[in-house]
Design a protein around this motif. Structure first.
Motif, PDB file in Angstrom:
ATOM      1  N   LEU A   1      -6.940   0.433  -8.807  1.00  0.00           N
ATOM      2  CA  LEU A   1      -6.355  -0.907  -8.680  1.00  0.00           C
ATOM      3  C   LEU A   1      -5.008  -0.757  -7.975  1.00  0.00           C
ATOM      4  O   LEU A   1      -4.046  -0.240  -8.554  1.00  0.00           O
ATOM      5  N   ASP A   2      -4.948  -1.177  -6.725  1.00  0.00           N
ATOM      6  CA  ASP A   2      -3.715  -1.124  -5.944  1.00  0.00           C
ATOM      7  C   ASP A   2      -3.067  -2.502  -5.952  1.00  0.00           C
ATOM      8  O   ASP A   2      -3.748  -3.522  -5.751  1.00  0.00           O
ATOM      9  N   ALA A   3      -1.761  -2.511  -6.182  1.00  0.00           N
ATOM     10  CA  ALA A   3      -1.057  -3.790  -6.274  1.00  0.00           C
ATOM     11  C   ALA A   3       0.277  -3.702  -5.555  1.00  0.00           C
ATOM     12  O   ALA A   3       0.970  -2.669  -5.605  1.00  0.00           O
ATOM     13  N   GLN A   4       0.620  -4.795  -4.908  1.00  0.00           N
ATOM     14  CA  GLN A   4       1.957  -4.963  -4.329  1.00  0.00           C
ATOM     15  C   GLN A   4       2.441  -6.347  -4.730  1.00  0.00           C
ATOM     16  O   GLN A   4       1.782  -7.359  -4.447  1.00  0.00           O
ATOM     17  N   ILE A   5       3.629  -6.379  -5.374  1.00  0.00           N
ATOM     18  CA  ILE A   5       4.185  -7.630  -5.880  1.00  0.00           C
ATOM     19  C   ILE A   5       5.600  -7.762  -5.353  1.00  0.00           C
ATOM     20  O   ILE A   5       6.388  -6.811  -5.400  1.00  0.00           O
ATOM     21  N   SER A   6       5.908  -8.931  -4.841  1.00  0.00           N
ATOM     22  CA  SER A   6       7.259  -9.189  -4.353  1.00  0.00           C
ATOM     23  C   SER A   6       7.663 -10.600  -4.754  1.00  0.00           C
ATOM     24  O   SER A   6       6.813 -11.470  -4.957  1.00  0.00           O
ATOM     25  N   GLY A   7       8.980 -10.787  -4.895  1.00  0.00           N
ATOM     26  CA  GLY A   7       9.475 -12.103  -5.267  1.00  0.00           C
ATOM     27  C   GLY A   7      10.879 -12.341  -4.778  1.00  0.00           C
ATOM     28  O   GLY A   7      11.681 -11.398  -4.627  1.00  0.00           O
TER      29      GLY A   7
ATOM     30  N   ASP B   1      15.098 -10.435  -4.428  1.00  0.00           N
ATOM     31  CA  ASP B   1      14.365  -9.561  -3.498  1.00  0.00           C
ATOM     32  C   ASP B   1      13.680  -8.414  -4.235  1.00  0.00           C
ATOM     33  O   ASP B   1      13.979  -7.233  -4.050  1.00  0.00           O
ATOM     34  N   ILE B   2      12.763  -8.804  -5.057  1.00  0.00           N
ATOM     35  CA  ILE B   2      12.062  -7.844  -5.909  1.00  0.00           C
ATOM     36  C   ILE B   2      10.828  -7.332  -5.170  1.00  0.00           C
ATOM     37  O   ILE B   2      10.102  -8.102  -4.527  1.00  0.00           O
ATOM     38  N   LEU B   3      10.571  -6.035  -5.273  1.00  0.00           N
ATOM     39  CA  LEU B   3       9.376  -5.439  -4.675  1.00  0.00           C
ATOM     40  C   LEU B   3       8.884  -4.320  -5.576  1.00  0.00           C
ATOM     41  O   LEU B   3       9.679  -3.486  -6.038  1.00  0.00           O
ATOM     42  N   ALA B   4       7.541  -4.310  -5.825  1.00  0.00           N
ATOM     43  CA  ALA B   4       6.941  -3.245  -6.638  1.00  0.00           C
ATOM     44  C   ALA B   4       5.576  -2.914  -6.049  1.00  0.00           C
ATOM     45  O   ALA B   4       4.815  -3.810  -5.669  1.00  0.00           O
ATOM     46  N   ARG B   5       5.303  -1.612  -5.942  1.00  0.00           N
ATOM     47  CA  ARG B   5       3.997  -1.135  -5.495  1.00  0.00           C
ATOM     48  C   ARG B   5       3.473  -0.149  -6.528  1.00  0.00           C
ATOM     49  O   ARG B   5       4.217   0.718  -6.999  1.00  0.00           O
TER      50      ARG B   5
END
Length: 926
Positions: free
Chosen positions: A710-716, A727-731
């Protein structure tokens, strides 16, 4: 004188001429007789030369025909050998044919004797099949031609008459790939007899065959294997001046035949014996069938036998009677059975008690004498009960009615009355009641139709699981059934026509406690058989059709969660072949579908395409989710705000992908490749945390059928629980094994901007198998001025930049920080704290007063903060300052230690209220 002499000589010459003429005629007769006597001998060489070519041209051109005539005279014809191949591959061989006769009998069409030493007939498999088909066709045509035609029966004494006194064949061999028979035949006016043996290729022992017909009218047919009698038939024919009477008695041992013939072993029921007795009377000048008188009775027995591991058939019996008292009487027939029983084991999942299926049939009918009209009716009763007979579980009754009239269609009316009552909680149903009527029509040309209007009504009461309330499920089966076609059609495109076969389910409400219910609206499932397949093809080889499904679910609730209104619609294509056909090397059983799932306030639109091979047990599905607006009210799910504590303000969700599946060694292997995307999501959680413009991209796959990834990229753009993160980023990548026993997540990149600086993390590992997971976060360039500005009313002024590391520990209780540290960067900064509050604190205590004076203008060059945090929100800050106040103690260097204890959750709530975070976010998206 001369005249006188001539007159005396004439009478003397006339007798001499007559004698000469007679001698010539006699010589001619003798010559003819001599020629006739040697004529057969003269013809024999010619026949031996020319007959093979002549027979070859007629039977099989180019074949090798052998004809050897040994003797040919006026009293005897002897053929020593004959070999005749036929065009279909058959071969007829004859040895030592001896035909004796008298010339005087030939003129009367009579012969004396015929003896054949050997007759050998070889039939290939295909040829024998064609012979059987042609013979059956000719017999059927002959029988139809005799109907309603005058039939004149000769005297029985003429039945055995032959143009020979005796025919005998010493050795007859009939050879076929599946069997061989060796027989002898003897035919005389007193007796016809054929006897010998037959050997089937799959049996170790031959069968003995005896067939006799006596001039007294008796006949006998016996088939046996050593001492085991397989078939026995006796009969007697007697005749007077007006009528011919026949008596028949037959016994057939099905049990013994089933042990020897695989074809009979495959019958659905274990038959035992057939006993038949009949008496017929027919005028010697009669019309069939009306002048026939008949009394026939038959009994068919079954034997006890294990049909399968869970099915035991008990012995039973059927009785059949057919009577016609005289020429003017109707045909009367009756079929009835003694109670048939089938014992079923392991039917109930939690009980080993067997059940018994009891069945009884009673059918009767009548036809008029010429068989131009017929009527029949019956009653078929079936009961499923406990073996001891004390508990009735199900009852199934049919009352068919049949009507036929020559020149019009055969009609069959089949009223249905099904009642199932199950008192055992292990069964999936409690009761079922079905009623309706099927009507079938068939005419002489092969046109048929099957209809049922308004269909079959059903009321099904399922067994309610614990805590559930299930009302009766009412549905209409085949409400508009109409199928027609032609049995004899060779044009497949016009052989089968049908309206869609429908199943209509009426509204159904099921309840589970007070927080779960499902409301199924009127739904329908229909199938349209594909044109181009005949009825026999549809039943025996291939069925294909276009099906449509329409399911409607009203807004419901499941375990307290609301379920939006949903509808599923789309076509399903079914191809189901039971055996190989000429176009395909293997049977095919495939299901293909295209479904549209919609609902949720008309916001949800999901398309699916699926394919499944029932034989290979593998398939795939492709799906596509159109942009789904995330707003509970617009999704008609306003309750979700309180249930999830999440209020969506903006955003959409979309996705697509496919899934492959296959069964290997009775284990399903699923291989997904899915992608889910969310865009511009803004929301409020628990009225305390604001999310703004969040995006996510999530992919699920399973490379080489191994673990799920399960690959995920989340930004906000923003996360604001009181202190805004920007400027949130998580991979991340999460690995899940095939048995879903655990999950291992690796967050390999995560950072955010906060308080003028940045927070980022090195690699984070989270293992669900562990009770405690830990990782660290790094803080850089945190501006002390922004920290001080969080609570403007405190009137604290500060400058400086902080860095540090915080260890994060995740436990079942929540998040902990056992001991983190922040440091101020060189050259330090300034803290100024002077207001009414500090003045009051200065007056309250001498020690505190000194600290307040120092902080009025404190220039620090070193600052360290030890941080501890507990899952309940308790935050402890241990501050250590080193610096000076130029206005205090002459600017001497000072060390200051301050301990602060907060509840971070309360602090964040205070900051939210102060900054009016939630209201401002809501107003932005109104």
């Amino acid at each position: 004188m001369l005249h006188a002499v001539q007159a005396r000589l004439t009478p003397v010459r006339l007798p001499k001429l007559l004698l000469r003429l007679l001698s010539i005629m006699l010589s001619a007769v003798v010559l003819i007789v001599l020629l006739l006597s040697v004529l057969p001998a003269l013809l024999k060489p010619a026949l031996n030369r020319w007959l093979p070519d002549l027979l070859a041209d007629v039977a099989a051109p180019g074949s090798n025909v052998v004809v050897q005539i040994e003797t040919f005279s006026w009293t005897r014809f002897r053929l020593s050998a004959l070999q005749l191949p036929l065009v279909d591959g058959s071969l007829i061989q004859l040895t030592d044919l001896d035909l004796r006769y008298k010339p005087s009998q030939l003129l009367q069409g009579q012969l004396k004797t015929l003896n054949i030493a050997g007759l050998h007939i070889s039939l290939p498999d295909e040829s024998a099949r064609k012979v059987a088909v042609v013979a059956a066709h000719n017999a059927g045509n002959a029988a139809r031609e005799q109907l309603n035609q005058l039939l004149e029966l000769p005297q029985f004494s003429q039945w055995l008459q032959l143009p020979l006194e005796q025919v005998s064949i010493d050795h007859i061999v009939l050879q076929h790939p599946a069997a061989m028979a060796e027989l002898s035949a003897s035919l005389t006016p007193q007796q016809w007899r054929i006897h010998g043996s037959a050997q089937l290729d799959n049996l170790p022992l031959p069968w003995q065959i005896e067939l006799q017909l006596q001039h007294t009218g008796d006949w006998l047919l016996l088939v046996a294997e050593q001492s085991q009698l397989l078939l026995q038939q006796y009969g007697h024919i007697e005749q007077d001046a007006d009528n011919t009477r026949l008596t028949l008695s037959q016994r057939l041992d099905f049990a013994a035949l089933s042990e020897r013939l695989p074809q009979l072993a495959g019958l659905p029921l274990p038959l035992s014996q057939l006993q038949l007795n009949a008496q017929l009377q027919l005028p010697n000048r009669a019309y069939l069938p009306q002048d026939l008188s008949l009394s026939l009775s038959a009994e068919l027995d079954t034997r006890q036998q294990q049909l399968a591991d869970t099915m035991l058939w008990h012995s039973g019996r059927w009785h059949f009677a057919l009577n016609k008292a005289d020429a003017a009487a109707d045909w009367q027939w009756q079929l009835r059975s003694e109670q048939q029983k089938l014992q079923l084991s392991d039917v109930l999942p939690s009980s080993k008690q067997p059940l018994t299926l009891s069945s009884g049939q009673q059918l009767s009918g009548h036809c008029n004498a010429p068989l131009t009209t017929c009527e029949a009716e019956g009653k078929l009763q079936n009961q499923l009960q406990s073996t001891d007979g004390k508990q009735l579980l199900a009852q199934f009754n049919l009352t068919p009615a049949l009507n036929w009239q020559q020149g019009s269609a055969l009609s069959l009316v089949l009223p249905l009355d099904i009642n199932v009552s199950a008192q055992n909680p292990d069964l999936p149903l409690q009761s079922l009641h079905s009623e309706g009527e099927l009507i079938a029509l068939l005419d002489a040309s092969g046109d048929w139709q099957l209809s049922s209007i308004p269909g079959i009504s059903n009321s099904l009461q399922l067994t309610s699981p614990e805590g559930w309330q299930l009302p009766p499920l009412e549905f209409q089966l085949l409400p508009t059934l109409y199928i027609n076609g032609n049995l004899n059609s060779t044009n497949n495109s016009g052989s089968l026509h049908s309206e869609p076969l429908r199943l209509t389910i009426k509204p159904w409400h099921i309840q589970h406690g007070a927080d779960s219910f499902l409301q199924l609206q009127t739904s329908e499932f229909s199938c349209q058989p594909a044109p181009g397949s005949s009825l026999l093809v549809a039943m025996q080889t291939v069925f294909s059709g276009q099906c449509d499904i329409s399911l409607q679910l009203a807004k419901s609730r499941w375990q307290g969660w609301p379920v939006p209104e949903l509808s599923a619609n789309g076509p399903l294509k079914l191809l189901y072949s039971l055996q190989d056909d000429q176009q395909n090397s293997e049977p095919q059983q495939q299901l293909n579908g295209e479904l549209q799932l919609s609902g949720a306030g008309k916001q949800l639109h999901l398309r699916m395409q699926l394919q499944h091979d029932l034989l290979q047990q593998r398939g795939s599905m492709q799906w596509h989710l159109d942009d789904l607006l995330l707003h509970w009210d617009k999704l008609n799910l306003p309750e979700m705000t309180a249930l999830t504590k999440l209020e969506f303000l903006n955003g959409a969700l979309a996705g697509q992908g496919w899934v492959d599946w296959q069964q290997v060694n009775n284990v399903w292997q699923i291989k997904p490749d899915l992608m889910l995307r969310s865009d511009n999501i803004s929301a409020i959680y628990d009225n305390s945390i604001g999310f703004e413009q969040w995006n996510a991209l999530i992919a699920l796959r399973r490379p080489f059928s191994g673990d799920y990834l399960l690959d995920a990229q989340i930004s906000g753009k923003s996360l604001n629980p009181g202190i805004e993160l920007k400027d949130i980023l998580a991979r991340s990548q999460t690995r899940i094994p095939a048995d879903f026993s655990y999950a291992l997540a690796e967050i390999y990149e995560m950072h955010t901007d906060v308080l003028g600086g940045r927070i980022h993390t090195p690699l984070i590992r989270f293992d669900t198998r562990k009770d405690i997971n830990a990782f660290g976060i790094e803080l850089e360039h945190i501006q002390l001025a922004q920290i001080a500005a969080l609570e403007a009313k405190a009137e604290v002024q500060a400058s400086g930049t902080l860095d540090g590391v915080l260890p994060i520990v995740l436990t079942k209780e929540g998040v902990q920080i056992p001991g983190g540290t922040l440091f101020a960067r060189d050259p330090g900064g300034v803290i100024r704290y002077q207001n009414a509050t500090s003045e009051a604190l200065q007056q309250s205590d001498q020690t505190v007063g000194l600290a307040m004076q120092l902080l009025q203008n404190f220039n620090y060059d070193q600052l360290q903060s030890n941080i501890q945090y507990q899952p309940d929100g308790a935050l402890n800050l241990g501050l250590q300052f080193q610096g000076k106040n130029p206005d205090f103690f002459g600017g001497q260097a000072t060390h200051l230690n301050v301990n602060l204890e907060y509840n971070l959750l309360d602090l964040l709530e205070s900051l939210r209220v102060t900054q009016d975070v939630i209201s401002r976010l809501e107003e932005k998206y109104q």
